[in-house]
Every structure is written in structure tokens, then in C-alpha cells.
Scaffold this active site. Structure first.
Site, mmCIF file in Angstrom:
data_model
loop_
_atom_site.group_PDB
_atom_site.id
_atom_site.type_symbol
_atom_site.label_atom_id
_atom_site.label_comp_id
_atom_site.label_asym_id
_atom_site.label_seq_id
_atom_site.Cartn_x
_atom_site.Cartn_y
_atom_site.Cartn_z
ATOM 1 N N ASP A 70 -9.077 3.049 -1.269
ATOM 2 C CA ASP A 70 -8.622 2.880 0.115
ATOM 3 C C ASP A 70 -9.085 4.057 0.961
ATOM 4 O O ASP A 70 -10.062 3.952 1.707
ATOM 5 C CB ASP A 70 -7.103 2.752 0.170
ATOM 6 C CG ASP A 70 -6.573 2.577 1.587
ATOM 7 O OD1 ASP A 70 -7.392 2.422 2.530
ATOM 8 O OD2 ASP A 70 -5.350 2.582 1.789
ATOM 9 N N LYS A 93 -8.520 -1.612 6.076
ATOM 10 C CA LYS A 93 -7.662 -1.757 7.251
ATOM 11 C C LYS A 93 -8.621 -1.871 8.421
ATOM 12 O O LYS A 93 -9.601 -1.111 8.504
ATOM 13 C CB LYS A 93 -6.716 -0.570 7.420
ATOM 14 C CG LYS A 93 -5.685 -0.426 6.311
ATOM 15 C CD LYS A 93 -4.777 0.753 6.566
ATOM 16 C CE LYS A 93 -3.697 0.876 5.485
ATOM 17 N NZ LYS A 93 -4.254 1.295 4.176
ATOM 18 N N ASP A 137 0.453 2.277 -5.470
ATOM 19 C CA ASP A 137 -0.402 2.958 -4.496
ATOM 20 C C ASP A 137 -0.075 4.440 -4.515
ATOM 21 O O ASP A 137 1.043 4.851 -4.209
ATOM 22 C CB ASP A 137 -0.168 2.376 -3.096
ATOM 23 C CG ASP A 137 -1.079 2.993 -2.051
ATOM 24 O OD1 ASP A 137 -1.980 3.776 -2.416
ATOM 25 O OD2 ASP A 137 -0.894 2.689 -0.861
ATOM 26 N N GLU A 168 -4.064 1.824 -6.718
ATOM 27 C CA GLU A 168 -4.796 2.111 -5.482
ATOM 28 C C GLU A 168 -4.913 3.611 -5.258
ATOM 29 O O GLU A 168 -3.918 4.336 -5.302
ATOM 30 C CB GLU A 168 -4.075 1.454 -4.306
ATOM 31 C CG GLU A 168 -4.747 1.652 -2.964
ATOM 32 C CD GLU A 168 -3.982 0.963 -1.850
ATOM 33 O OE1 GLU A 168 -4.132 1.409 -0.696
ATOM 34 O OE2 GLU A 168 -3.245 -0.003 -2.118
ATOM 35 N N LYS A 181 4.819 2.133 -3.767
ATOM 36 C CA LYS A 181 4.297 3.470 -3.483
ATOM 37 C C LYS A 181 4.813 4.457 -4.536
ATOM 38 O O LYS A 181 5.982 4.392 -4.943
ATOM 39 C CB LYS A 181 4.743 3.949 -2.104
ATOM 40 C CG LYS A 181 4.218 3.130 -0.939
ATOM 41 C CD LYS A 181 2.804 3.510 -0.583
ATOM 42 C CE LYS A 181 2.357 2.858 0.708
ATOM 43 N NZ LYS A 181 0.958 3.220 1.052
#
Length: 388
Positions: A245, A269, A194, A220, A165
């Protein structure tokens, strides 16, 4: 068989180690457990996973209200639980968005139907395509001296990729961190970052160009969810593959991303898609566009991880790629499920050697640790019971 009662149980699960990202620091997972009861004594279970206001815009209270005040009295109570497609369609007509609430209902219905038919959920989704799922793991934003030992331990365990992250104090610090991690793990390791949509266009362009020497496998969601046009422009100016995402939610978002050529791959997800029924549609669109898909999680117990696990072993398209559905590992700060001693799921999916294995019992194959469930009820909140 008819649905006769629903229980909505708000729980808060502390994390062994906080998760740090651009949106802030997460110290506990706030979710709901749903139980759908029938007149024949069978019960379907589900775990919503973490309720992130900045990611999904849903909370424990909003999900409890949507399920308890709308879906339960107007759609679910008195309905045949095997009619999942019908129920999902009616939820979509009744309420825009609210996909995490819808997914929580969808998961419990799949668990229930699997129990009715005495078969695992992956058989409801077409049967196993693969027996186990190769996994990568996600790491919080942090300093190299903290991240590097974790990265090396993850790779030693057998995981397929690392994802870090962003969210250090400055973008230069993020670049320096990636440089140090790449030097430590070598250039053959698949390394992702991400951004969670927290960069501006100029920040993304300059930072990605600065990172290209480190051979990242994927970046991402570098831009906000709404900026699909910006993602398309950015993709045309950088060499590193870009995955969507937050931008990739409903089917019309996927169509927009595909038509604009705004991403090289997609992140799903099952909660974001709205459940297993809608995730299958989502994956069909990705397959038609020949776009790889990685499945993350909202972070939750073994019960939260289980629906996605069944989908990952069943769907032929997503089964081709390594995944990152590993919520229980993040809660307990471990690298395999053998090290978990107190999860809400007494017999959750198995994480071992960098792979994820599905439950093989009826439905999701989960028994709930009822003693732990009672201890995790969110302070100041109570269980809702809805009956006809």
C-alpha cells in the site's frame, strides 16, 4: 465553457468511534471540500477525504495552498473543464507529489464533466462492468472482546472479508488477538491484517511466521514504504500473501515492486494515485503484472467515497476483486448506509448487504448538505474563494 471560480472549504468531521492503528488514534477526519464553478452555472464537487500527515504527507493547509495558490491561478481558471487529461498533465509538471490535492481537483472535474454531459462518472470511465461492488470492512486495532462482536456483526451483514489493523501494545498481543478472532469467525473467512509499514524486517519475519497457523489471506504493508527490497526478501520467506500500500504510490513505485517481485497484490486509493485519470493508468500496470488490487479510502463522506465507487464498477480489472471503499461507514460507525442520517452527501453511494452501489445521477450524483457543511468548517480556518 470555462472555469471561473474555486471554493476551498476546510472541514473536520468527528468520528463516532476512534480508529486505532500503528500510527496513532484518529478521532476526526480533517478534509477539504472543493467546488469548481463555471461560467454556465454548473459546479463540480469533491471531498479530499482525511488528510493524513504520516500516510500522504498532506494537510488541509498544504492542499488549500497547492490548489488555491498554484493550480487555480496557473492551470484551472479560464480553462475548459472537459480537458481533464490536459489539466492532470499540467498539475504533474507543476508539482511533484501532492497527489491528494491533485486528486481532489480531478474528482471535481469528473463530477463537472458528468454534469455537462448529463451522465454518471462511470460512463466517463468506460461504463459499468459490474452493478455492485463486494466489500470487506476494516477494523481498528483492539482487544478480542471488542473486535469479535464487531467481526461477527460484519460477517452477518454479508461482507466478504475482515481486515484488522495492528497496533496493540506488543506484537505478541497482536498475534493473540488474531488467534482469538480466527477462532471466533472460523477458518473459512477471509481475514487480513494491515501493519501500515510499522514493523522492522525482523519483527515482520517473526510475527508473520507466528501468524501463519491462522491462515491469513493477506498481510498489508508489513515494512516501511521505502523498503521495497525488504518486502521482496520477506515475501520469499513467508507463505502469507503480502500486499503493498504505502510502497505503491507512483507508477515508478509499481514498476519497482513488480520487477523486484516484492508483493503478491496491491492496494490503491484514488487519492494516493492522484485521481481517476491516474488511477486508470495505475490499474493498467497492475493488470499487466496480473496482480490483484484492493481499493481503500482516505475516509470521508459519501462525496469522498463516490469517485472510487464509479471507478470500481467501471474498471474490468479491479471489478474482479472485493474492495474496502467504505469511508462513510467508518465515520458514522454503521454497517449500511440506511443507518446514516447526517452525512455531508445527501444522496451518496449506497452500502447494503455487504455491497456498494454507485450513484446513478449526472457526474458523481451528489447533492451537498449545505447546512451541515457550514457546521463542519474546521475551527480557526475559513473558506478560500479564488476567482480570475
Amino acid at each position: 465553457m470555462k472555469i471561473t471560480k474555486l471554493e476551498i472549504i476546510p472541514i473536520s468531521t468527528p468520528l463516532r468511534r476512534p480508529i486505532v492503528m500503528g500510527g496513532g488514534t484518529v478521532t476526526a477526519i480533517h478534509s477539504i471540500i472543493l467546488k469548481i464553478h463555471t461560467d454556465e452555472g454548473l459546479v463540480g464537487f469533491s471531498d479530499s477525504g482525511d488528510t493524513s500527515s504520516w500516510y500522504r504527507g498532506e494537510t488541509q493547509d498544504s492542499m488549500a495552498a497547492m490548489i488555491g495558490d498554484f493550480f487555480a491561478p496557473q492551470i484551472l481558471l479560464g480553462e475548459d473543464p472537459t480537458k481533464i487529461e490536459k489539466i492532470v498533465g499540467r498539475m504533474d509538471i507543476m508539482a511533484r507529489d501532492n497527489n491528494q490535492a491533485k486528486a481532489t481537483v480531478d474528482f471535481a472535474l469528473h463530477d463537472l464533466v458528468g454534469k455537462i454531459l448529463e451522465t454518471p462518472v462511470y460512463n466517463l470511465l468506460g461504463g459499468k462492468t459490474i452493478d455492485r461492488v463486494p466489500l470487506g470492512l476494516v477494523l481498528s486495532a483492539g482487544k478480542p472482546e471488542v473486535l469479535i462482536p464487531d467481526c461477527l456483526a460484519i460477517l452477518k451483514e454479508g461482507y466478504s472479508f475482515l481486515k484488522i489493523k495492528t497496533g496493540n501494545a506488543t506484537l505478541k498481543e497482536d498475534v493473540a488477538t488474531i488467534a482469538a478472532v480466527r477462532e471466533a469467525v472460523g477458518y473459512d473467512v477471509n481475514l487480513f491484517i494491515d501493519v501500515n509499514g510499522f514493523w522492522t524486517y525482523d519483527q515482520a519475519l517473526n510475527t508473520i511466521r507466528a501468524l501463519e497457523k491462522f491462515n491469513l489471506s493477506m498481510i498489508e504493508q508489513p515494512l516501511p514504504a521505502w523498503d521495497i527490497e525488504g518486502m521482496a526478501r520477506l515475501r520469499g520467506k513467508v507463505a502469507t500473501p503480502i500486499y503493498a500500500d504505502e510502497s505503491a504510490q507512483e507508477l515508478h513505485h509499481l514498476m519497482d515492486i513488480i520487477n523486484r517481485r516484492a508483493a503478491d497484490g496491491l492496494m490503491i486509493k484514488t487519492q494516493k494515485a492522484g485521481g481517476l485519470v491516474k488511477s486508470k493508468r495505475w490499474l493498467t500496470m497492475a493488470r499487466l503484472a496480473n496482480m490483484p488490487v484492493i481499493c481503500g479510502c482516505m475516509v470521508g463522506s459519501g462525496l469522498e467515497a463516490s469517485p472510487a465507487t464509479h471507478l470500481l464498477v467501471a474498471d474490468d480489472w479491479i471489478a474482479r476483486f472485493p474492495q474496502e471503499n467504505a469511508g462513510p461507514l467508518h465515520i458514522h460507525d454503521v454497517l449500511n448506509s440506511g443507518s446514516i442520517t447526517d452525512d455531508l452527501a445527501l444522496n451518496g453511494p449506497r452500502f447494503e448487504g455487504g455491497f456498494l452501489y454507485p450513484n446513478d445521477g449526472p457526474g458523481l450524483g451528489i447533492d451537498i448538505n449545505e447546512d451541515l457543511l457550514q457546521r463542519l468548517i474546521t475551527p480557526g480556518k475559513s473558506i478560500r474563494v479564488i476567482t480570475a
